[in-house]
Design a protein around this motif. Structure first.
Motif, PDB file in Angstrom:
ATOM      1  N   PHE A 121       0.835  -1.199   0.000  1.00 28.00           N
ATOM      2  CA  PHE A 121       0.000   0.000   0.000  1.00 28.00           C
ATOM      3  C   PHE A 121       0.872   1.253   0.000  1.00 28.00           C
ATOM      4  N   VAL A 122       1.927   1.230   0.820  1.00 34.98           N
ATOM      5  CA  VAL A 122       2.869   2.360   0.873  1.00 34.98           C
ATOM      6  C   VAL A 122       3.539   2.540  -0.482  1.00 34.98           C
ATOM      7  N   LEU A 123       3.922   1.431  -1.106  1.00 30.74           N
ATOM      8  CA  LEU A 123       4.588   1.473  -2.402  1.00 30.74           C
ATOM      9  C   LEU A 123       3.730   2.181  -3.449  1.00 30.74           C
ATOM     10  N   ILE A 124       2.448   1.830  -3.497  1.00 26.91           N
ATOM     11  CA  ILE A 124       1.545   2.433  -4.471  1.00 26.91           C
ATOM     12  C   ILE A 124       1.332   3.919  -4.168  1.00 26.91           C
ATOM     13  N   LEU A 125       1.153   4.252  -2.903  1.00 29.66           N
ATOM     14  CA  LEU A 125       0.934   5.647  -2.530  1.00 29.66           C
ATOM     15  C   LEU A 125       2.149   6.515  -2.853  1.00 29.66           C
ATOM     16  N   VAL A 126       3.335   5.996  -2.602  1.00 32.28           N
ATOM     17  CA  VAL A 126       4.558   6.748  -2.910  1.00 32.28           C
ATOM     18  C   VAL A 126       4.672   6.974  -4.406  1.00 32.28           C
ATOM     19  N   GLY A 127       4.296   5.968  -5.185  1.00 34.38           N
ATOM     20  CA  GLY A 127       4.316   6.130  -6.636  1.00 34.38           C
ATOM     21  C   GLY A 127       3.390   7.241  -7.095  1.00 34.38           C
ATOM     22  N   PHE A 128       2.172   7.278  -6.562  1.00 38.70           N
ATOM     23  CA  PHE A 128       1.232   8.338  -6.914  1.00 38.70           C
ATOM     24  C   PHE A 128       1.722   9.700  -6.427  1.00 38.70           C
ATOM     25  N   ALA A 129       2.324   9.732  -5.244  1.00 41.75           N
ATOM     26  CA  ALA A 129       2.820  10.999  -4.703  1.00 41.75           C
ATOM     27  C   ALA A 129       3.915  11.584  -5.593  1.00 41.75           C
ATOM     28  N   ASN A 130       4.848  10.731  -6.024  1.00 38.73           N
ATOM     29  CA  ASN A 130       5.925  11.225  -6.875  1.00 38.73           C
ATOM     30  C   ASN A 130       5.403  11.641  -8.246  1.00 38.73           C
ATOM     31  N   ALA A 131       4.423  10.905  -8.770  1.00 38.74           N
ATOM     32  CA  ALA A 131       3.811  11.293 -10.042  1.00 38.74           C
ATOM     33  C   ALA A 131       3.103  12.644  -9.900  1.00 38.74           C
ATOM     34  N   SER A 132       2.532  12.883  -8.749  1.00 36.69           N
ATOM     35  CA  SER A 132       1.875  14.170  -8.491  1.00 36.69           C
ATOM     36  C   SER A 132       2.889  15.299  -8.445  1.00 36.69           C
ATOM     37  N   PHE A 133       4.062  15.031  -7.861  1.00 38.10           N
ATOM     38  CA  PHE A 133       5.128  16.035  -7.864  1.00 38.10           C
ATOM     39  C   PHE A 133       5.558  16.353  -9.296  1.00 38.10           C
ATOM     40  N   CYS A 134       5.632  15.317 -10.119  1.00 33.26           N
ATOM     41  CA  CYS A 134       5.998  15.523 -11.527  1.00 33.26           C
ATOM     42  C   CYS A 134       5.013  16.469 -12.193  1.00 33.26           C
ATOM     43  N   ARG A 135       3.724  16.254 -11.947  1.00 36.16           N
ATOM     44  CA  ARG A 135       2.691  17.124 -12.522  1.00 36.16           C
ATOM     45  C   ARG A 135       2.792  18.536 -11.948  1.00 36.16           C
ATOM     46  N   LEU A 136       3.065  18.615 -10.648  1.00 33.81           N
ATOM     47  CA  LEU A 136       3.168  19.910  -9.980  1.00 33.81           C
ATOM     48  C   LEU A 136       4.278  20.764 -10.581  1.00 33.81           C
ATOM     49  N   PHE A 137       5.375  20.119 -10.979  1.00 31.68           N
ATOM     50  CA  PHE A 137       6.510  20.847 -11.544  1.00 31.68           C
ATOM     51  C   PHE A 137       6.419  21.006 -13.059  1.00 31.68           C
ATOM     52  N   GLY A 139       5.279  18.521 -15.417  1.00 32.71           N
ATOM     53  CA  GLY A 139       5.373  17.324 -16.248  1.00 32.71           C
ATOM     54  C   GLY A 139       4.048  16.982 -16.900  1.00 32.71           C
ATOM     55  N   ASP A 140       4.108  16.342 -18.061  1.00 29.09           N
ATOM     56  CA  ASP A 140       2.876  15.945 -18.750  1.00 29.09           C
ATOM     57  C   ASP A 140       2.451  14.545 -18.304  1.00 29.09           C
ATOM     58  N   ILE A 141       1.371  14.051 -18.889  1.00 29.97           N
ATOM     59  CA  ILE A 141       0.799  12.769 -18.475  1.00 29.97           C
ATOM     60  C   ILE A 141       1.776  11.620 -18.715  1.00 29.97           C
ATOM     61  N   THR A 142       2.466  11.655 -19.840  1.00 30.03           N
ATOM     62  CA  THR A 142       3.441  10.600 -20.136  1.00 30.03           C
ATOM     63  C   THR A 142       4.546  10.566 -19.090  1.00 30.03           C
ATOM     64  N   SER A 143       5.056  11.728 -18.741  1.00 26.16           N
ATOM     65  CA  SER A 143       6.097  11.806 -17.716  1.00 26.16           C
ATOM     66  C   SER A 143       5.589  11.315 -16.370  1.00 26.16           C
ATOM     67  N   MET A 144       4.348  11.625 -16.065  1.00 28.25           N
ATOM     68  CA  MET A 144       3.766  11.164 -14.800  1.00 28.25           C
ATOM     69  C   MET A 144       3.737   9.639 -14.738  1.00 28.25           C
ATOM     70  N   GLY A 145       3.345   9.014 -15.836  1.00 33.40           N
ATOM     71  CA  GLY A 145       3.323   7.547 -15.868  1.00 33.40           C
ATOM     72  C   GLY A 145       4.708   6.953 -15.722  1.00 33.40           C
ATOM     73  N   ILE A 146       5.679   7.573 -16.388  1.00 31.95           N
ATOM     74  CA  ILE A 146       7.065   7.093 -16.295  1.00 31.95           C
ATOM     75  C   ILE A 146       7.599   7.268 -14.884  1.00 31.95           C
ATOM     76  N   VAL A 147       7.328   8.415 -14.268  1.00 30.46           N
ATOM     77  CA  VAL A 147       7.778   8.665 -12.902  1.00 30.46           C
ATOM     78  C   VAL A 147       7.111   7.702 -11.929  1.00 30.46           C
ATOM     79  N   PHE A 148       5.838   7.414 -12.149  1.00 27.63           N
ATOM     80  CA  PHE A 148       5.129   6.468 -11.292  1.00 27.63           C
ATOM     81  C   PHE A 148       5.813   5.099 -11.309  1.00 27.63           C
ATOM     82  N   SER A 149       6.095   4.583 -12.485  1.00 27.67           N
ATOM     83  CA  SER A 149       6.725   3.263 -12.591  1.00 27.67           C
ATOM     84  C   SER A 149       8.163   3.293 -12.079  1.00 27.67           C
ATOM     85  N   ALA A 150       8.888   4.386 -12.348  1.00 25.32           N
ATOM     86  CA  ALA A 150      10.272   4.499 -11.867  1.00 25.32           C
ATOM     87  C   ALA A 150      10.315   4.564 -10.341  1.00 25.32           C
TER      88      ALA A 150
END
Length: 255
Positions: A121-137, A139-150
């Motif tokens: 659960f923590v793993l998934i939440l951290v992935g979404f949190a980092n993807a949200s940071f990407c969007r905040l700075f 980043g586009d949708i593609t970058s968000m998906g890449i950041v989530f998986s990374a």
């Protein structure tokens, strides 16, 4: 305290209690206040010195003036705001309701034995949190998906290395390298690859040590606060090293 022989178990408990709170990521003044509060509940005066790796505690009976000293190592524990809040509340409950030592120990054991949040659960939440940071700075949708998986890849590796008790500096270097290397796949797409690379390692930023270090210094615990800030700085350097390895590998694609 009615009988001097009851002072020793109280001292041992407060030492363990304060060490557990420090290990869970509490700022120093809160540990000191909570420990003193429990001591007052049992008619004792607590003097406590907290360092980066251990705690020195002296407790004296207000009636007999007998004293005991304890030295205990601070364990390396997962940061838990929930447990910190419950342990702090336990000191107030002890003070207000005059709990016996056995009751106090039972409640303490119940708190520290409570299960941690599911790592998946923590793993998934951290992935979404980092993807949200990407969007905040930006980043586009593609970058968000890449950041989530990374992020999921890097954080999962971090979890597994922690289970195997690797040195935490090595953990940060390797996790930052793997996460940023996975995020470098953004370079082959028409996307905001620079933002993806930069935000892929944000899950490693040691926010709690940084905040606690500043709080400790402001409240006068200079030595502990400075030690925490130095430790946080070392972790940030490790993140930079891991990210640098990736940048050296993909630098031609960044130009």
């Amino acid at each position: 305290m009615s009988r001097n022989e009851s002072l020793l178990p109280v001292a041992k408990f407060i030492a363990e209690y304060s060490a557990h709170m420090m290990g869970c990521g509490v700022h120093t003044s809160r540990v000191v206040r909570s420990s003193k509060r429990i001591g007052e509940a049992y008619g004792a005066d607590v003097k406590i010195s907290i360092f980066q790796k251990n705690i020195i505690l002296t407790i004296s009976d207000n009636d007999t003036k007998e004293t005991y000293s304890e030295v205990i190592d601070i364990p390396a524990l997962p940061i838990s705001f929930e447990k910190n809040a419950k342990l702090s509340a336990l000191s107030w409950e002890t003070y207000d309701k005059h709990l016996s030592l056995e009751e106090l120990k039972d409640k303490y054991e119940e708190i520290i034995a409570s299960p941690h949040i599911d790592p998946l659960f923590v793993l998934i939440l951290v992935g979404f949190a980092n993807a949200s940071f990407c969007r905040l700075f930006g980043g586009d949708i593609t970058s968000m998906g890449i950041v989530f998986s990374a992020t999921i890849t890097g954080f999962f590796l971090k979890q597994q290395m922690q289970i195997r008790k690797f040195n935490h500096y090595i953990i940060f270097v390797v996790s930052a390298f793997i996460a940023s290397l996975c995020a470098s796949t953004a370079l082959i797409f028409d996307t905001t690859s620079d933002i993806a690379l930069a935000t892929s390692v944000l899950f490693l930023i040691p926010g709690v040590p940084l905040i606690n270090g500043v709080i400790d210094i402001v409240e006068g615990y200079i030595l502990t606060g400075f030690a925490r800030l130095v430790n946080a700085l070392m972790l940030i350097i490790c993140i930079a090293i891991g990210l640098s390895f990736t940048l050296m590998m993909v630098k031609n694609n960044l130009i």
